[in-house]
Design a protein around this motif. Sequence first.
Motif, PDB file in Angstrom:
ATOM      1  N   LYS A 150       0.835  -1.210   0.000  1.00  0.00           N
ATOM      2  CA  LYS A 150       0.000   0.000   0.000  1.00  0.00           C
ATOM      3  C   LYS A 150       0.867   1.256   0.000  1.00  0.00           C
ATOM      4  O   LYS A 150       0.578   2.222  -0.711  1.00  0.00           O
ATOM      5  N   ASN A 151       1.925   1.231   0.794  1.00  0.00           N
ATOM      6  CA  ASN A 151       2.821   2.387   0.855  1.00  0.00           C
ATOM      7  C   ASN A 151       3.540   2.601  -0.474  1.00  0.00           C
ATOM      8  O   ASN A 151       3.730   3.739  -0.898  1.00  0.00           O
ATOM      9  N   LEU A 152       3.942   1.515  -1.131  1.00  0.00           N
ATOM     10  CA  LEU A 152       4.604   1.637  -2.433  1.00  0.00           C
ATOM     11  C   LEU A 152       3.674   2.251  -3.470  1.00  0.00           C
ATOM     12  O   LEU A 152       4.117   3.014  -4.334  1.00  0.00           O
ATOM     13  N   MET A 153       2.396   1.912  -3.381  1.00  0.00           N
ATOM     14  CA  MET A 153       1.445   2.453  -4.347  1.00  0.00           C
ATOM     15  C   MET A 153       1.214   3.953  -4.162  1.00  0.00           C
ATOM     16  O   MET A 153       0.646   4.599  -5.031  1.00  0.00           O
ATOM     17  N   ASN A 154       1.690   4.511  -3.049  1.00  0.00           N
ATOM     18  CA  ASN A 154       1.619   5.960  -2.823  1.00  0.00           C
ATOM     19  C   ASN A 154       2.891   6.666  -3.288  1.00  0.00           C
ATOM     20  O   ASN A 154       3.123   7.819  -2.921  1.00  0.00           O
TER      21      ASN A 154
END
Length: 137
Positions: free
Chosen positions: A79-83
């Motif tokens: 999820k953090n990578l997708m930000n």
Amino acid sequence: MIIYQSGLITLDYDPATDILYIEWPDVQDFLVLEIRQALSILVDHIKSYDIKKLLIDSSRASLEIPGDEYKEVLMEFGKNLMNTRLEKLARISTPNAMRENKVTEAQQDVHFTISLRTFTEKKEAISWLKGKVAEEA
């Protein structure tokens, strides 16, 4: 060039190819909190350097955390990578089938939108990140 180094991870960035390389260590001696912090630092550096390609080498990693907790950490990381503006993520797989299954489950559960491929060889992964290998549909 090394852009970050700690007792757990080293982030090696090649600006010419825009590839950030991290070799995931044997983390039996680290706590889940330390692993999460290391992944957070990784994401922060991806954002700071506006990195588009990431290579994670998990081939020598050995984790001593329960599978469900591992999946939870992976989902948070995904999820953090997708930000970020990351476009491609190449992984060099672990020899642990259970860990690989958790990676796949986490990827599906978070609806991971970044182009991701898993490899057994670093050379193949780098070629794909550089765009020298045909994309799979």
